[in-house]
Design an enzyme around this catalytic site. Structure first.
Site, PDB file in Angstrom:
ATOM      1  N   VAL A  25     -44.716 -21.285 -19.704  1.00  0.00           N
ATOM      2  CA  VAL A  25     -46.109 -20.863 -19.900  1.00  0.00           C
ATOM      3  C   VAL A  25     -46.796 -21.042 -18.556  1.00  0.00           C
ATOM      4  O   VAL A  25     -46.903 -22.158 -18.057  1.00  0.00           O
ATOM      5  CB  VAL A  25     -46.821 -21.707 -20.980  1.00  0.00           C
ATOM      6  CG1 VAL A  25     -48.275 -21.255 -21.130  1.00  0.00           C
ATOM      7  CG2 VAL A  25     -46.090 -21.638 -22.308  1.00  0.00           C
TER       8      VAL A  25
ATOM      9  N   GLY B 129     -42.351 -27.399 -40.682  1.00  0.00           N
ATOM     10  CA  GLY B 129     -41.828 -28.444 -41.537  1.00  0.00           C
ATOM     11  C   GLY B 129     -42.116 -28.244 -43.010  1.00  0.00           C
ATOM     12  O   GLY B 129     -41.563 -28.962 -43.851  1.00  0.00           O
TER      13      GLY B 129
ATOM     14  N   HIS C 253     -42.120 -38.770 -39.927  1.00  0.00           N
ATOM     15  CA  HIS C 253     -43.520 -38.521 -39.578  1.00  0.00           C
ATOM     16  C   HIS C 253     -43.805 -38.974 -38.160  1.00  0.00           C
ATOM     17  O   HIS C 253     -44.436 -40.001 -37.938  1.00  0.00           O
ATOM     18  CB  HIS C 253     -44.445 -39.245 -40.566  1.00  0.00           C
ATOM     19  CG  HIS C 253     -44.240 -38.823 -41.989  1.00  0.00           C
ATOM     20  ND1 HIS C 253     -44.249 -39.711 -43.042  1.00  0.00           N
ATOM     21  CD2 HIS C 253     -43.984 -37.597 -42.527  1.00  0.00           C
ATOM     22  CE1 HIS C 253     -44.022 -39.054 -44.173  1.00  0.00           C
ATOM     23  NE2 HIS C 253     -43.864 -37.773 -43.880  1.00  0.00           N
TER      24      HIS C 253
ATOM     25  N   GLY D   3     -50.276 -26.646 -38.003  1.00  0.00           N
ATOM     26  CA  GLY D   3     -51.280 -26.282 -37.011  1.00  0.00           C
ATOM     27  C   GLY D   3     -51.235 -24.813 -36.650  1.00  0.00           C
ATOM     28  O   GLY D   3     -52.264 -24.127 -36.588  1.00  0.00           O
TER      29      GLY D   3
ATOM     30  N   GLU E  50     -41.871 -18.627 -33.048  1.00  0.00           N
ATOM     31  CA  GLU E  50     -41.196 -19.688 -33.788  1.00  0.00           C
ATOM     32  C   GLU E  50     -39.709 -19.688 -33.443  1.00  0.00           C
ATOM     33  O   GLU E  50     -39.037 -18.655 -33.560  1.00  0.00           O
ATOM     34  CB  GLU E  50     -41.375 -19.478 -35.297  1.00  0.00           C
ATOM     35  CG  GLU E  50     -40.535 -20.357 -36.185  1.00  0.00           C
ATOM     36  CD  GLU E  50     -40.746 -21.839 -35.927  1.00  0.00           C
ATOM     37  OE1 GLU E  50     -39.752 -22.524 -35.646  1.00  0.00           O
ATOM     38  OE2 GLU E  50     -41.903 -22.311 -36.021  1.00  0.00           O
TER      39      GLU E  50
END
Length: 539
Positions: free
Chosen positions: A236, A89, A476, A19, A38
């Site tokens: 944030v 990932g 997943h 994303g 990251e």
């Protein structure tokens, strides 16, 4: 002058996975100033671990000084494997890129909120083009073995070679041959063709795997996107005390691996995108809601987390001279029924650490009695095939001798995540799972594994976590910030905008609202392409 030009960036993206990397490139192309944060490391062929026995460079656990890229998280209901790295990932995934059945768009909270059947095909095609999707051209022993098993079980007609994001080069050229950029008309990096070493999930050392740092993120950085590695977001907060974020946000970060009083850095941006993976985005949003920084995040946060109804099984051939480690990480697959999908998985020769997660195939009932069934199964194997039994539980030659099965189902089922203080560490809140237990084994898959092992002379394998902890294992994890028509049913709307806030988005696997039944990376990429289609050019 734009109203955000006085801020550090127009867009700040938290996470560099599928994303985040898609968003970074498309926003840069639209003229925006973009920064990607990251928490993981930047990996190169020189610093990738040569084997997963180098667990300090393979596993992710900063508190223990493990600075690798694979995280194993054990929850009450499930063990989750996920990645942390520049490129997310993609560094450790098996680059299997499949389109899910169209039925998934009619399930879950996203059903009916958009014309999915009309919209998604074009986004899937663009994602495939960017990720270099092609059919596996390095079939090897494990794929042949899966075909043999499928034929023996009467489902050979469903066998296929997987669509993967790997560069195979030109037919007739030697594996490992270097080529100028084959994907982006010279704008991308030079590549080498796959040698079929099986090391995709330990990090490709041979420049053949189409990780995000070789496509989306590579191109984004060429267009001026700033990528800050080893940077952890801790807050944030809306700027200027504007409760809905209309004026933008200030994002506070610390170095990921700092231990003592880390220096806090503050970055301002007009818009913020959460792309930290399902677990990462959920944990951060829970923390921000709990602290009061973003108090109006939907109460649906953490609801309906999905795992593809997965199970990890396998068949081992102790003493076999066939090398099951060669090929690409996931080279082929079959369907054993209309809901159940099985893929053949392998690790590179010598990468035997994950042997500790598998043991003798065990049926029986899930729950407290399952370890007893395991003991009986192992004793039976020991009495009938003693040498094979002992070899089957030793790590030595595990990757050479084992075909691992990744089993997935496109059936409805979910958990909920909450933000609580665990009993063993009441000083800090963390994610915890709640809800009805996920089935710890799939009977159809267990039966297939038993019969396939018998038909091919192998030993069936089950996951230790299923037997001794009564939890399945999955790579997943999806959902938790589901897309929906309202804040009562989800966290974001059909355009990925966070309910109750302006200029705040979630674009990663946490938005998926149904079990896909296939590896989700291509779908996350396609959804991110779709999300970016709603963003206008800056000027």
């Amino acid at each position: 002058m734009s109203k955000t030009d006085h801020l550090d960036y127009d867009y700040l993206i938290i996470g560099s996975g599928f994303g985040g990397s898609v968003s970074a490139l498309r926003l840069a192309e639209k003229g925006y100033r973009v920064c990607v944060l990251e928490q993981g490391r930047r990996w190169t062929p020189e610093n990738l671990p040569s084997t997963n026995w180098k667990f300090w460079d393979y596993l992710w656990q900063p508190v223990l000084s493990f600075r690798g890229f694979l995280s194993l998280r054990l929850f009450r209901h499930v063990m989750i494997l996920h990645g942390n790295a520049v490129g997310g990932g993609s560094i450790t995934y098996a680059q299997t890129l499949l389109v899910p059945p169209t039925s998934v768009w009619a399930e879950g909270s996203w059903a009916g909120i958009s014309d999915w059947h009309a919209e998604m095909p074009a986004h899937y095609e663009r994602a495939k083009e960017m990720l270099g999707v092609t059919v596996n051209k390095r079939p090897a022993a494990a794929d042949a073995k899966l075909k043999e098993m499928a034929d023996a079980m009467g489902v050979g007609g469903s066998f296929y070679y997987t669509d993967v994001g790997v560069f195979f080069g030109k037919e007739g050229d030697d594996p490992g041959t270097e080529y100028p950029d084959p994907y982006f008309k010279g704008d991308g990096p030079a590549r080498n063709s796959c040698i079929g070493c099986g090391g995709c999930m330990v990090g490709c050392r041979y420049n053949a795997k189409n990780t995000l740092d070789k496509n989306y993120l590579y191109l984004a950085e060429k267009r001026g996107v700033t990528v800050c590695a080893e940077t952890k977001v801790i807050d944030v907060r809306p700027l200027n005390d504007c409760a809905d974020g209309a004026d933008g946000y200030v994002v506070s970060t610390v170095p990921t691996f700092s231990r003592w009083k880390p220096k806090v850095r503050h970055i301002t941006a007009g818009k913020v995108i959460f792309s930290a993976s399902s677990l990462g985005s959920q944990a951060l949003l829970f923390s921000l809601r709990d602290s009061g920084s973003l108090p109006n995040i939907s109460v649906s946060l953490g609801k309906r987390v999905r795992t593809n109804a997965e199970s990890i099984l396998g068949v081992r051939y102790p003493g076999s001279q066939e090398d099951m480690s060669k090929g690409v990480a996931i080279g082929s697959g079959i369907y054993i029924d209309q809901h159940t999908h099985v893929e053949a998985v392998r690790y590179a020769d010598g990468s035997n650490l994950l042997s500790s997660l598998l043991t003798t195939l065990t049926a029986g009932r899930q729950g407290a009695s399952r370890p007893l069934y395991w003991l009986l199964a192992f004793i039976r194997l020991l009495l009938t095939r003693p040498i094979t039994a002992i070899r089957s539980v030793l790590p030595y030659r595990f990757s050479r001798e084992t075909v691992i099965f990744l089993v997935m189902q496109a059936l409805e089922g979910h958990l909920d995540m909450r933000w609580t203080r665990p009993w063993y560490w009441p000083f800090k809140k963390t994610l915890s799972t709640h809800g009805a237990p996920i089935p710890t084994f799939i009977p159809a898959a267990n039966e297939f594994t038993r019969k396939a092992a018998a038909a091919t002379g192998g030993v069936g394998m089950s996951s230790l976590s299923e037997i001794f902890f009564n939890v399945p294992m999955t790579a997943h994890c999806m959902g938790g910030c589901n897309m929906a028509s309202s804040a009562e049913d989800g966290v974001i709307d059909a355009k990925h905008r966070v309910f109750n806030y302006r200029n705040l988005y979630v674009i990663d696997g946490s938005v998926i609202a149904a079990n896909l039944g296939v590896n989700p990376s291509l779908t996350i990429t396609a959804l991110a392409e779709r999300a970016m289609s709603f963003i206008p050019d800056k000027h």
